[in-house]
Design an enzyme around this catalytic site. Structure first.
Site, PDB file in Angstrom:
ATOM      1  N   GLU A 174       0.826  -1.213   0.000  1.00 59.90           N
ATOM      2  CA  GLU A 174       0.000   0.000   0.000  1.00 59.90           C
ATOM      3  C   GLU A 174       0.857   1.259   0.000  1.00 59.90           C
ATOM      4  O   GLU A 174       2.040   1.223   0.308  1.00 59.90           O
ATOM      5  CB  GLU A 174      -0.936   0.029   1.216  1.00 59.90           C
ATOM      6  N   GLU A 316       4.444  -0.704   1.988  1.00 61.17           N
ATOM      7  CA  GLU A 316       4.661  -0.942   0.552  1.00 61.17           C
ATOM      8  C   GLU A 316       4.522  -2.410   0.162  1.00 61.17           C
ATOM      9  O   GLU A 316       4.460  -2.732  -1.009  1.00 61.17           O
ATOM     10  CB  GLU A 316       6.045  -0.460   0.091  1.00 61.17           C
TER      11      GLU A 316
END
Length: 351
Positions: A174, A316
């Site tokens: 994300e 991430e």
């Protein structure tokens, strides 16, 4: 809503017969029973998910959902909102930590703009923008119920597209400046004390931490989310990328694909998915426990046990990409290690 309902209906318990067959083979391998610990647990879980007692990994993919958060207006992040589209471009150009770790693990990356507050253009970017960032949840709902549902369904669509393309293990990633605030709010609504949940996110100081706690308390008071209704919680104090990842997780479970969960924000999505359909947890593999204090609580709530303790707090999908190596190793143990019989090794005798 129809897509979400169809997906949830497909989620079934993992194959216990395959789990037992995998366990039997593990006990035949040239080692004391259970001596490879978590590696053996992973093999059994993968066997149950796939129905194959000797599971093999093929094509891996990290799905990164990107969205912005109106709550950054309250000063809850050390970084400005323009970092979100800048980092999305960094992912697409191959320069971020998740790119390095995914390349090392032999995993593909896809990045989806589900709610970035500005327009990002790149040929590799999946654009399925539900809205231009959430609203400020300290003043009202982050989004409507319809938008939250649509965001979940975007995640389902992205995951199903990768599965149709041959991917058989997915991981969550994300990007969204301010997203530890909604993640903390979600966990608070589901029953954890806000003071124990909230961490420093991108690196805020003590004053910023106090403001973040105050903002979350205010958001919950203003919106009064219903903990028995996960979509209500998501719409009122959640995020678009969190909703999208919940959809990715539900789609993986529906298609009997293992889903590797990354850090705090990814686990907020996993927590929402688990509340929508508890059986989805059987398909989740917890990669690591982050430095965010609420992350451990989230994992405990779902009874997930992280394999790595790396003091990481980047997000991430970085922890999940690292975990791919461990998961790969587990499958190789099951498929390549000799049995006592094939190696001519004597078994231990119980006394």
């Amino acid at each position: 809503m129809e897509k979400l309902q169809e997906t949830v209906k497909k989620i079934q318990p993992i194959d216990q017969q395959a789990v037992e067959k995998a366990a039997q083979r593990l006990d035949m391998l040239t080692k004391p029973q259970g001596s490879l610990g978590v590696l053996e647990d992973i093999v059994k879980q993968l066997a149950g998910i796939t129905g194959n007692p000797i599971p093999r990994l093929g094509k891996k993919c990290v799905v990164i959902m990107a969205g912005d958060h109106g709550v950054v207006e309250e000063g809850v992040s050390a970084f400005p909102q323009e970092v979100t589209p800048q980092m999305v471009m960094n992912f697409l150009n191959g320069g971020a930590a998740i790119n390095v770790l995914s390349r090392h693990a032999g995993a593909d990356i896809v990045c989806c703009d589900i709610g970035v507050a500005s327009d990002v253009k790149h040929p590799s970017l999946i654009i399925k923008k539900v809205r231009y960032g959430t609203a400020n949840m300290a003043k009202g709902p982050a989004m409507s119920r319809e938008e939250a549902t649509r965001a979940i369904e975007v995640g389902i669509e992205v995951a199903e597209d990768k599965i149709k393309g041959g991917v058989n293990i997915l991981a969550t990633g994300e990007m969204g400046i301010g997203n530890t605030t909604p993640s903390s709010a979600i966990l608070t609504v589901f029953g954890c004390p806000v003071e124990k949940v909230v961490g420093r996110g991108t690196g805020i100081d003590d004053k910023g931490l106090a403001l973040k706690i105050k903002t979350i308390i205010k958001a919950i008071e203003v919106n009064d989310p219903d903990p028995s209704d996960p979509i209500d919680v998501l719409s009122k104090v959640g995020g678009l990328e969190i909703a999208g990842l919940a959809g990715v997780i539900l789609a993986a479970a529906a298609h009997r694909i293992p889903i590797v969960i990354d850090g705090f924000i990814s686990s907020a999505a996993a927590l929402v998915a688990s509340k929508i359909e508890p059986r989805s947890v059987q398909y989740m593999i917890a990669s690591h426990v982050s430095e965010e204090p609420g992350h451990k609580m989230m994992l405990e709530m779902m009874r997930l046990y992280p394999m790595l303790h790396m003091k990481m707090r980047l997000g991430e999908g970085t922890g999940a990409a690292l975990a791919f190596h461990i998961i790969d190793a587990a499958t190789h143990i099951q498929s390549e290690m000799a049995t006592f019989e094939s190696a001519g090794v004597s078994r231990s005798s119980s006394r």
